[in-house]
Design an enzyme around this catalytic site. Structure first.
Site, PDB file in Angstrom:
ATOM      1  N   TYR A 254      33.939 -62.098  51.591  1.00  0.00           N
ATOM      2  CA  TYR A 254      33.680 -63.597  52.118  1.00  0.00           C
ATOM      3  C   TYR A 254      32.222 -64.010  51.553  1.00  0.00           C
ATOM      4  O   TYR A 254      31.398 -63.192  51.212  1.00  0.00           O
ATOM      5  CB  TYR A 254      33.654 -63.601  53.599  1.00  0.00           C
ATOM      6  N   HIS A 301      29.337 -59.635  49.835  1.00  0.00           N
ATOM      7  CA  HIS A 301      28.986 -60.674  49.163  1.00  0.00           C
ATOM      8  C   HIS A 301      28.670 -60.675  47.693  1.00  0.00           C
ATOM      9  O   HIS A 301      28.232 -59.498  47.386  1.00  0.00           O
ATOM     10  CB  HIS A 301      27.788 -61.697  49.708  1.00  0.00           C
TER      11      HIS A 301
END
Length: 326
Positions: A254, A301
Site C-alpha cells: 500500500y 511500501h
C-alpha cells in the site's frame, strides 16, 4: 556645465530597444529553470510556472491516465459505504486480529466529527498554494522555512517536528497527517488528516476523543491526543486504493503516508510544492530530526517507485520538487 548627450536617430532608438529586450529575455530564460532560496539551487529540473502545476493544466497522456478528478477524497456520512472492490482491497490490508465491523464503526464517526464535503471548491481562479513537507534529512541546511511558511496550506507528515528546525522546515502547520502509530498532540488551529489503514484505526480515532480506552494496535499507541475534533478529516479508503492502483501501480502492499499526501495535495491544491523527500546529498535516507538510516523501500511500501513518480510529476509540471541542499 551639464553634459549634452547626442540625440539618437529613430532607427538607433529601435536598435537600442531591441538589444535591451533581448538581454532581458536571455536573463529570464537563463534563470527560469532554476529556483533559489538563500542562494541555494533547489531544483535541477525546469520549475513550473504558476497555475501550470495544476492537474487541470496541459495534462499529458501519462498524467491523464492516472489522475481521477472525481475520486472520493475524504469520508463523510454520504460516501462511507464502500464499493465492493474498495472494500476487498482495504480489507486485504487488515489482519484478522484487527478486523471489526466497518459499518458499525463508521456510523459513529460523523456525530462526533465534521460531516462535510471538504475541498469541493475547485475554481480556475482559486490559486491555493500548498507545501507538502516530508521528513528527509535533505532539509537540513536548506533554509526553506520562510518559503514553506508562505504557502496557504502547510501539510506535515507523521511526527516531523518544527521546534528547533524552523529555519529549514518552517513553523506553520495547517494540516498534520498521521495514523494511530504516528499520532501526536496538535494545536487547536491544525487540521488532523487521519489516514486509516485498518478499521481498528478508526476505532482508535473515536476512542481518542471519547472513551480513551484503546492504547494498543500492533504496538503501543497513545490512548488520547490533544487536537481540535472540529478539524478532523478522514481519508477515504477509495482514495487509498486509487493511489495504489493508479500511481504506485500495485508496487508494495500500500502507499506510504508521504506519497498519499502528495497525491492528496494534487487534488486539493492549485500549486503543489514538495519538500523533504528523497535522500540526502550523500545518498543516505534518514529523517532531519534523527540520524537513524531508513530503507528506501520496505515490505509495505515501494519507496523508490514512489520517489520516481514524484520526480515524473515534477517533470510534467504538476508539482515543484525541492531537492534540498545540493
Amino acid at each position: 556645465m551639464a553634459m549634452v548627450l547626442p540625440k539618437l536617430k529613430p532607427y538607433h532608438r529601435i536598435a537600442t530597444l531591441l538589444l535591451s529586450s533581448t538581454i532581458i529575455l536571455c536573463l529570464y530564460f537563463e534563470n527560469s529553470g532554476k529556483l533559489f532560496n538563500n542562494n541555494h539551487r533547489v531544483s535541477e529540473i525546469d520549475a513550473c510556472v504558476y497555475r501550470n502545476c495544476s492537474p487541470d493544466q496541459e495534462r499529458t497522456d501519462w498524467f491523464s491516465a492516472r489522475y481521477a478528478p472525481t475520486v472520493q477524497l475524504l469520508l463523510n456520512s454520504r460516501n462511507r459505504a464502500l464499493r465492493p472492490d474498495v472494500w476487498r482491497w482495504w480489507r486485504g490490508l487488515q489482519k484478522e486480529l484487527y478486523f471489526h465491523n466497518y459499518t458499525t464503526v463508521s456510523r459513529k464517526l460523523f456525530p462526533l466529527f465534521p460531516d462535510k464535503n471538504n475541498y469541493s471548491d475547485s475554481h480556475p481562479n482559486r490559486g491555493r498554494t500548498c507545501a507538502v513537507v516530508g521528513n528527509s534529512g535533505n532539509l537540513l541546511g536548506s533554509h526553506y522555512g520562510p518559503l514553506i511558511d508562505s504557502k496557504d496550506f502547510v501539510m506535515r507528515i507523521n511526527k516531523g517536528p518544527t521546534k528547533g528546525f524552523e529555519v529549514d522546515v518552517g513553523s506553520n502547520t495547517t494540516h498534520r497527517i498521521f495514523y494511530p502509530e504516528s499520532a501526536m498532540d496538535l494545536d487547536n488551529s491544525t487540521h488532523l488528516v487521519f489516514f486509516p489503514f485498518k478499521i481498528l484505526d478508526i476505532e482508535w480515532l473515536i476512542s481518542a476523543f471519547t472513551t480513551k480506552d484503546i492504547n494498543e494496535t500492533y504496538t503501543y499507541v497513545p490512548s488520547t491526543i490533544k487536537a481540535n475534533k472540529d478539524k478532523v478529516m478522514i481519508l477515504h479508503p477509495e482514495f487509498m486504493k486509487y493511489v495504489y492502483k493508479n500511481w504506485t501501480e500495485n508496487h508494495g502492499r500500500y502507499p506510504s503516508t508521504g506519497f498519499l499526501t502528495v497525491i492528496f495535495a494534487l487534488h486539493i491544491c492549485d500549486e503543489v510544492h514538495v519538500f523533504g523527500f528523497g535522500a540526502t546529498k550523500d545518498g543516505n535516507w534518514h529523517h532531519y530530526f534523527d540520524q537513524t538510516l531508513t530503507p528506501v523501500a520496505s515490505e509495505s511500501h515501494a519507496g523508490d517507485y514512489e520517489y520516481k513518480t514524484i520526480i515524473r510529476l515534477h517533470r510534467e509540471n504538476k508539482l515543484l520538487m525541492y531537492k534540498g541542499w545540493t
